[in-house]
Design a protein around this motif. Structure first.
Motif, PDB file in Angstrom:
ATOM      1  N   TYR A  74       0.843  -1.184   0.000  1.00 59.67           N
ATOM      2  CA  TYR A  74       0.000   0.000   0.000  1.00 59.67           C
ATOM      3  C   TYR A  74       0.884   1.240   0.000  1.00 59.67           C
ATOM      4  O   TYR A  74       1.970   1.250   0.584  1.00 59.67           O
ATOM      5  CB  TYR A  74      -0.894   0.052   1.254  1.00 59.67           C
ATOM      6  CG  TYR A  74      -2.064  -0.911   1.247  1.00 59.67           C
ATOM      7  CD1 TYR A  74      -1.917  -2.214   1.692  1.00 59.67           C
ATOM      8  CD2 TYR A  74      -3.319  -0.492   0.809  1.00 59.67           C
ATOM      9  CE1 TYR A  74      -2.991  -3.088   1.705  1.00 59.67           C
ATOM     10  CE2 TYR A  74      -4.407  -1.365   0.821  1.00 59.67           C
ATOM     11  CZ  TYR A  74      -4.229  -2.659   1.270  1.00 59.67           C
ATOM     12  OH  TYR A  74      -5.300  -3.521   1.275  1.00 59.67           O
ATOM     13  N   PHE A 118       3.847   0.745   2.592  1.00 59.14           N
ATOM     14  CA  PHE A 118       3.686  -0.294   3.599  1.00 59.14           C
ATOM     15  C   PHE A 118       3.508  -1.655   2.937  1.00 59.14           C
ATOM     16  O   PHE A 118       2.721  -1.801   1.995  1.00 59.14           O
ATOM     17  CB  PHE A 118       2.459  -0.014   4.485  1.00 59.14           C
ATOM     18  CG  PHE A 118       2.638   1.145   5.416  1.00 59.14           C
ATOM     19  CD1 PHE A 118       2.174   2.405   5.077  1.00 59.14           C
ATOM     20  CD2 PHE A 118       3.266   0.965   6.639  1.00 59.14           C
ATOM     21  CE1 PHE A 118       2.329   3.478   5.937  1.00 59.14           C
ATOM     22  CE2 PHE A 118       3.427   2.036   7.512  1.00 59.14           C
ATOM     23  CZ  PHE A 118       2.962   3.293   7.152  1.00 59.14           C
ATOM     24  N   PHE A 137       0.777  -5.181   9.203  1.00 60.60           N
ATOM     25  CA  PHE A 137       1.595  -4.243   8.453  1.00 60.60           C
ATOM     26  C   PHE A 137       3.011  -4.166   9.002  1.00 60.60           C
ATOM     27  O   PHE A 137       3.253  -4.390  10.188  1.00 60.60           O
ATOM     28  CB  PHE A 137       0.998  -2.829   8.531  1.00 60.60           C
ATOM     29  CG  PHE A 137      -0.235  -2.633   7.706  1.00 60.60           C
ATOM     30  CD1 PHE A 137      -1.484  -2.990   8.191  1.00 60.60           C
ATOM     31  CD2 PHE A 137      -0.156  -2.085   6.431  1.00 60.60           C
ATOM     32  CE1 PHE A 137      -2.629  -2.806   7.431  1.00 60.60           C
ATOM     33  CE2 PHE A 137      -1.292  -1.897   5.669  1.00 60.60           C
ATOM     34  CZ  PHE A 137      -2.529  -2.259   6.167  1.00 60.60           C
ATOM     35  N   GLY A 138       3.946  -3.780   8.111  1.00 64.47           N
ATOM     36  CA  GLY A 138       5.273  -3.395   8.544  1.00 64.47           C
ATOM     37  C   GLY A 138       5.288  -1.941   8.991  1.00 64.47           C
ATOM     38  O   GLY A 138       4.242  -1.273   9.014  1.00 64.47           O
ATOM     39  N   THR A 139       6.470  -1.445   9.312  1.00 67.29           N
ATOM     40  CA  THR A 139       6.602  -0.071   9.814  1.00 67.29           C
ATOM     41  C   THR A 139       6.738   0.958   8.706  1.00 67.29           C
ATOM     42  O   THR A 139       6.725   2.147   8.961  1.00 67.29           O
ATOM     43  CB  THR A 139       7.812   0.052  10.753  1.00 67.29           C
ATOM     44  OG1 THR A 139       8.963  -0.467  10.079  1.00 67.29           O
ATOM     45  CG2 THR A 139       7.585  -0.719  12.037  1.00 67.29           C
TER      46      THR A 139
END
Lengths: 117, 113
Positions: A37, A91, A107-109
């Protein structure tokens, strides 16, 4: 539990160059989906591309492609011919297919990408 | 067609006040998700609806958080007695069916003073 790791907090890329954003994931499930995203400064999350764990070919959507390496548990996003409008947070996210009726995203950071004119 | 909409876009609340955040999903989308995004972080799951049924609320941080979707369309996330740590962007997402791509709204930025 699922985990997404994005190791690049920020990247600077010259306009028209290609850029690769890294994403590794961790899950013990065999069936899962991977997403990228884009989040501009305005805040909305814009869906870019999806890769299923059983898909044999790497996903492509216009200038976006996903370099899926299942054995390495990586799902890097490649943006070709970068444009100024590509400047945003990106993301990586994972969805695990479960029998509990939930398909939540983990999600990742994120990676902040800045395109330089 | 219209995407996911959220209102208000910005909300400032004094500590202890109650707030209500609204989400209008894409028409016909069965699944609806709420996420919380703290500053500089990725979104984190709060709760999930399939039609009007709340099937997973495991991500709600405390019993001050409550969500509903009474008619299977519009959803409201309510936070009672807001605290400073509730300051975040609250994102709503919907998908046509459970395993489809989730499409996000613009979010509501909540600031608790």
């Amino acid at each position: 539990a699922q985990k997404i790791t994005q190791t690049q907090p920020g990247m600077f890329v010259q306009e028209k160059e290609a850029v690769t954003l890294d994403c590794t994931y961790d899950t013990s499930d065999q069936s899962y989906g991977l997403f990228w995203y884009k989040q501009p400064s305005s805040g909305e999350m814009i869906f870019l591309i999806y890769q299923g764990s059983y898909d044999e070919q790497n996903a492509t959507e216009g200038r976006y492609s996903l370099n899926f390496q299942k054995a390495r548990k990586s799902a890097n996003l490649v943006i070709s011919a970068s444009q100024l409008g590509d400047s945003a947070m990106y993301f990586c996210a994972m969805r695990v297919h479960s029998n509990f009726g939930n398909e939540k995203l983990t999600f990742g950071t994120g990676t902040r990408l800045t395109i330089i004119p | 067609g219209a995407g996911v909409s959220q209102s208000p876009r910005y909300k400032v609340a004094k500590r202890g006040q109650d707030v209500a955040l609204r989400c209008d999903p894409i028409s016909g989308h069965v699944s609806l998700f709420w996420y919380q995004q703290a500053l500089g972080q990725g979104p984190e799951f709060l709760t999930y609806f399939q039609n009007e049924a709340q099937l997973d609320k495991s991500g709600l941080p405390s019993d001050r958080f409550f969500a509903e979707r009474p008619e299977g369309s519009v959803s409201t996330l309510k936070i009672q007695r807001t605290q400073q740590e509730d300051s975040a962007v609250y994102l709503c997402a919907s998908s046509l069916r459970l395993a489809d791509t989730q499409y996000f709204g613009p979010g509501t930025r909540l600031t608790v003073l």
